[in-house]
Design an enzyme around this catalytic site. Sequence first.
Site, PDB file in Angstrom:
ATOM      1  N   PRO A 214       0.829  -1.217   0.000  1.00 51.12           N
ATOM      2  CA  PRO A 214       0.000   0.000   0.000  1.00 51.12           C
ATOM      3  C   PRO A 214       0.858   1.260   0.000  1.00 51.12           C
ATOM      4  CG  PRO A 214      -0.775  -1.570   1.655  1.00 51.12           C
ATOM      5  CD  PRO A 214       0.540  -2.088   1.161  1.00 51.12           C
ATOM      6  N   GLY A 217       2.096   3.924  -4.989  1.00 45.96           N
ATOM      7  CA  GLY A 217       1.778   4.731  -6.168  1.00 45.96           C
ATOM      8  C   GLY A 217       1.188   3.959  -7.320  1.00 45.96           C
ATOM      9  N   GLU A 435      16.802   2.696  28.348  1.00 45.89           N
ATOM     10  CA  GLU A 435      17.167   3.108  26.991  1.00 45.89           C
ATOM     11  C   GLU A 435      18.684   3.197  26.840  1.00 45.89           C
ATOM     12  OE1 GLU A 435      14.847   2.969  24.976  1.00 45.89           O
ATOM     13  OE2 GLU A 435      13.218   2.962  26.429  1.00 45.89           O
ATOM     14  N   HIS A 438      20.007  -0.269  25.903  1.00 42.11           N
ATOM     15  CA  HIS A 438      19.895  -0.556  24.468  1.00 42.11           C
ATOM     16  C   HIS A 438      21.008   0.145  23.688  1.00 42.11           C
ATOM     17  CE1 HIS A 438      16.149  -2.688  24.756  1.00 42.11           C
ATOM     18  NE2 HIS A 438      15.464  -1.651  25.221  1.00 42.11           N
TER      19      HIS A 438
END
Length: 648
Positions: A214, A217, A435, A438
């Site tokens: 999707p 174009g 965070e 990570h």
Amino acid sequence: MLLLILVIKLKIPIYYNMNLKNLAMWAMIVLLSVGLFNLFQNPERANVSKDKIAFSQFLSEVEAGRVVEVEIQGNNINGQLSDGSNFNTFSPNYPNLVEKLSEKGVSIVATPLEDKMPSLLGILLSWFPMLLLIGVWVFFMRQMQGGKGGAMGFGRSKAKLLTEAQGKVTFNDVAGVEEAKQEVEEIVEFLKDPKKFSRLGGKIPKGALLIGPPGTGKTLLARAIAGEANVPFFSISGSDFVEMFVGVGASRVRDMFEQGKKHAPCIIFVDEIDAVGRSRGAGLGGGNDEREQTLNQLLVEMDGFDTNEGIILIAATNRPDVLDPALLRPGRFDRQVVVPNPDIIGREAILKVHVKKISTGPDVKLRTIARGTPGFSGADLANLINESALLAARKNKRVVTMSDIEEAKDKVMMGAERRSMVMSEDEKKLTAYHESGHAIVALNEKVSDPIHKATIIPRGRALGMVMRLPERDQLSVTREKMYSDIAVAMGGRIAEELIFGYEKITSGASSDIDMATKMAKNMVTRYGMSKDLGTVAYGENEDEVFLGRQIARQQHMSEETAKKVDSEVKKIVDTGYDRAKQVLTEKIDDLHKLAKALLVYETLSGDEIRDLILKNIKPTRSFKDDSESDDKESSALDSLGLKPKPAV
């Protein structure tokens, strides 16, 4: 009349091109208003009540000889006196009334009740309930059928004819799908000069099927074909064929091709053809389903016209796997054009098309934007440019700068910031370490994607996020890269455990664990990356169609094989867990440093993180809107249990 006076008094504009449906509705309202007014204000009824006299008075007038003429209709008596006045009365069963009138020389006219015909208004009022029911039925039938073609026009096609007045699209407006444009160029050449191909005996494909995810174009490419060839373009959706009445879809298919032949040469574009072109044999009854009837008619029509008629049928779908094989055979949709997500060069070309519509600053570098948006479709890039323009307008800027585009990209990729969300200091501290875990693991994994941004500001459903972007488009993933991604996913949980202890770990790593488990399972069951189980696919879920619905069918594994799969999956996840724990244990100082920086600045770019960890260069940023900016770093250090170093 009252309605017209109201319109004039209120100066309500009346347009000559008003919708026919609205005009009919207003006409019905006016007629009903007039009818009800006449019903309650009938002058005959007023006269009846005014001229009515008692029967005894009538007898007295007869005896006095002042009654000139009477009209007897049943028990109702209407008459005229000698002075010219009219009267009416109701007569009981009075004997010898006619003889008495004759003796006095009164002119007598007798008419039966049945001779008087009802008025037009009476007929309308008596038939009004039935007409109302019929009108309501017709209205709802028109609504269910789209309101086109009248109550008997169910079989008319809903294809819309697009003209240049609605915007002509050419290949210059389509970017990022160069291979697809080359595939359809010969269709344009055929529509421009059909004799060029028929001269050598060649036949142009009757239909082209555009396949792709999707937003890539497909519809725009079909319109560009019509725009380049300068031919009519009929557009219709696959769902417009199927209705609640059996045979309507087939009738609309026939009517659509009839319209195409009248406007030939032309292009007929069917969007989402999988709505009507799914494989047959799945419906109850073995072929009596309305959708299958419509598909059968479509197959017949595609075989029933020649290319010389100048009709090119183009369809689009993102589910080619569910289409009926007869639809894809040579002679129908014999050309399949893949319209994929664009690569970095295609994304840059698409961005060039969209930035023409906005005013951009000199710092906007489309190549950088294209490199930072892997996997984006054309629609995603258009949305990105539009979001950046909206953000710039909200800030009362005259041009869109690179910072606006970066902010819009973060919003599209990571979700909108939720700064209004109240987080306690403990939650901020835990999020910062999660965070940071990570990010530190990603920095120390050689094959990990570079860090784009880290933030502890809640975005979407996440309290914080570390975003990594690949340097180039990835077409395949190596085993080493998968192990690295699993280790990075485990970094958040390891950081919580190292800093706060095992009893203080939270549910924040649930999505990380889920991602790592799915990736490890795919490595074992789909990619053949387990030495013990080998290159065999195990327990794959397959979708199949039954009674028009997609259902999942689970391939059965033996209990022993299932245990081996689970064991291998756990082994892979544990390997990533151990790698992340080793990195964070060795880099515990870097973990504290990055967590402190996130608490101070809340959001850090990838370059700022690398400078801080690898070069020990602090981010240079001022807090213009924060009156307590001087105390921000010290409060962050206090929340970590650390004291700031004295200034030199």
